[in-house]
Design a protein around this motif. Structure first.
Motif, PDB file in Angstrom:
ATOM      1  N   GLY A  67       0.793  -1.185  -0.023  1.00 20.31           N
ATOM      2  CA  GLY A  67       0.074   0.060   0.081  1.00 20.31           C
ATOM      3  C   GLY A  67       0.711   1.248   0.178  1.00 20.31           C
ATOM      4  O   GLY A  67       2.017   1.004  -0.250  1.00 20.31           O
ATOM      5  N   SER A  68       0.332   2.298   0.302  1.00 21.87           N
ATOM      6  CA  SER A  68       0.984   3.681   0.494  1.00 21.87           C
ATOM      7  C   SER A  68       1.556   3.824   1.821  1.00 21.87           C
ATOM      8  O   SER A  68       1.039   3.451   2.696  1.00 21.87           O
ATOM      9  N   TYR A  92       9.122   8.528   6.374  1.00 25.83           N
ATOM     10  CA  TYR A  92       8.062   8.055   7.234  1.00 25.83           C
ATOM     11  C   TYR A  92       8.854   6.941   8.381  1.00 25.83           C
ATOM     12  O   TYR A  92       8.012   6.949   9.352  1.00 25.83           O
ATOM     13  N   ILE A  93       9.980   6.430   7.935  1.00 22.88           N
ATOM     14  CA  ILE A  93      10.529   5.550   9.145  1.00 22.88           C
ATOM     15  C   ILE A  93      11.072   6.639  10.119  1.00 22.88           C
ATOM     16  O   ILE A  93      10.929   6.209  11.263  1.00 22.88           O
ATOM     17  N   THR A  94      11.663   7.704   9.860  1.00 23.35           N
ATOM     18  CA  THR A  94      12.152   8.641  10.691  1.00 23.35           C
ATOM     19  C   THR A  94      10.885   9.189  11.714  1.00 23.35           C
ATOM     20  O   THR A  94      11.083   9.160  12.730  1.00 23.35           O
ATOM     21  N   GLU A  95       9.791   9.404  11.046  1.00 22.97           N
ATOM     22  CA  GLU A  95       8.572   9.633  11.654  1.00 22.97           C
ATOM     23  C   GLU A  95       8.327   8.703  12.771  1.00 22.97           C
ATOM     24  O   GLU A  95       7.998   9.036  14.258  1.00 22.97           O
ATOM     25  N   LEU A  96       8.329   7.602  12.363  1.00 19.10           N
ATOM     26  CA  LEU A  96       7.744   6.303  13.219  1.00 19.10           C
ATOM     27  C   LEU A  96       8.857   6.438  14.277  1.00 19.10           C
ATOM     28  O   LEU A  96       8.510   6.103  15.681  1.00 19.10           O
ATOM     29  N   ASN A  97      10.070   6.379  14.023  1.00 18.64           N
ATOM     30  CA  ASN A  97      11.047   6.276  15.070  1.00 18.64           C
ATOM     31  C   ASN A  97      11.197   7.190  16.348  1.00 18.64           C
ATOM     32  O   ASN A  97      11.195   6.936  17.413  1.00 18.64           O
ATOM     33  N   ASN A 149      -1.466   9.194  -5.459  1.00 18.06           N
ATOM     34  CA  ASN A 149      -1.763  10.380  -4.799  1.00 18.06           C
ATOM     35  C   ASN A 149      -0.777  11.036  -4.177  1.00 18.06           C
ATOM     36  O   ASN A 149      -0.290  10.301  -3.148  1.00 18.06           O
ATOM     37  N   PRO A 150      -0.404  12.348  -4.389  1.00 17.10           N
ATOM     38  CA  PRO A 150       0.805  12.780  -3.867  1.00 17.10           C
ATOM     39  C   PRO A 150       0.712  13.249  -2.343  1.00 17.10           C
ATOM     40  O   PRO A 150       1.773  13.576  -1.703  1.00 17.10           O
ATOM     41  N   ASP A 151      -0.690  13.246  -1.843  1.00 15.00           N
ATOM     42  CA  ASP A 151      -0.985  13.548  -0.539  1.00 15.00           C
ATOM     43  C   ASP A 151      -0.137  12.606   0.578  1.00 15.00           C
ATOM     44  O   ASP A 151       0.087  12.679   1.764  1.00 15.00           O
ATOM     45  N   HIS A 152      -0.096  11.095   0.048  1.00 17.15           N
ATOM     46  CA  HIS A 152       0.288  10.262   1.028  1.00 17.15           C
ATOM     47  C   HIS A 152       1.183   9.113   0.450  1.00 17.15           C
ATOM     48  O   HIS A 152       1.658   8.147   0.614  1.00 17.15           O
ATOM     49  N   ALA A 153       1.350   9.170  -0.993  1.00 17.79           N
ATOM     50  CA  ALA A 153       2.221   8.291  -1.545  1.00 17.79           C
ATOM     51  C   ALA A 153       3.886   9.019  -2.100  1.00 17.79           C
ATOM     52  O   ALA A 153       3.392   9.831  -3.089  1.00 17.79           O
TER      53      ALA A 153
END
Length: 266
Positions: A67-68, A92-97, A149-153
């Motif tokens: 998925g996205s 996104y990994i940085t955000e989760l970490n 979709n550029p908002d989340h992909a």
């Protein structure tokens, strides 16, 4: 949309629909739990091959949902039972970490590329400077054009960046068909209902795509680098950890290369 869905089934894309669904844990033959892995849709064909090789070599299984990356981050933050995330964008990994949802900052596993694509009967001429797209757009013959979709992909975001660079974004606004993720954008791009699209090179290179469309790889200098990073979740099982290590092996890196990815230094 119903006609598009019927077409995707006919084209053998059934596995790419419902990409962001969270799988239920099941049991392997040896009663070891099968870890749930979340993966960016752009690596589907490469990762399918890698998973097959991993299972053949180790006897272990993993279950992958595609998925996205942005949607997976939201799912993980709301308790989705994934044990690993392979993101299309390292941020996104940085955000989760930062908020404690991964064991560490993870590792970069691939560097992505974009491709300009078109169905085989499309009037769109493919070239790296997008001159064919400019000409067709100016003639009024572009009715639909697909990107994620550029908002989340992340690949949709990069496609938007590239189109803006060539001064095409504003004129394409009313023509855009947005895929929920990169794989769905690829479906739209070869469905015959669009004149083309900008999708991950890794999907454009897959045999399943080449049977229906053609592509040209776009220079990486035209957009912000697509550094793809992966990380384990805090409660990842030993099987997930072993798969994480396997993804950094020469065997796995070779598969990523076959699908057009660049590779980070070790």
């Amino acid at each position: 949309m119903q006609s598009l869905t019927r077409l995707f089934h006919a084209l053998g894309f059934t596995l790419l629909l419902g990409l962001a669904m969270v799988p239920l844990a099941s049991q392997a033959a040896d009663n070891a739990p099968i870890p749930a892995i979340a993966a960016a849709a752009n690596i589907k064909f490469a990762l399918d091959d890698i998973v097959k090789n991993f299972t053949a070599e180790t006897g272990l299984k993993v279950r992958v949902s595609y998925g996205s990356s942005g949607n997976f981050v939201a799912q993980i933050q709301h308790g989705a039972p994934f044990e690993m995330l392979l993101s299309a964008d390292e941020r996104y990994i940085t955000e989760l970490n930062k908020v404690g949802f991964t064991q560490d900052e993870g590792v970069m596993y691939a560097i992505g590329r974009l491709a300009l694509v078109a169905p085989k009967k499309s009037p769109l001429t493919l070239d790296i400077e997008l001159n064919g797209l400019k000409t067709l757009l100016a003639s009024g013959k572009i009715e639909r054009f697909a990107i994620a979709n550029p908002d989340h992909a992340p690949y949709g975001e990069s496609a938007r960046e590239l189109l803006k660079k060539f001064g095409l974004w504003d004129d394409l606004q009313t023509k855009l068909i947005l895929g929920e993720n990169a794989a769905q954008a690829a479906q739209f791009a070869v469905s015959g209902s669009t004149q083309g699209g900008i999708i991950p090179l890794s999907l454009a290179m897959a045999p399943q795509f080449q049977a229906l469309g053609h592509y040209v790889a776009l220079p990486a200098k035209y957009h912000t680098p697509l550094y793809q990073r992966m990380a384990l979740m805090p409660k990842a099982s030993s099987t997930a950890e072993r798969f994480y290590q396997y993804l950094q092996s020469d065997a796995a890196r070779s598969v990523f290369t076959q699908y057009g990815f660049g590779l980070p230094n070790r």
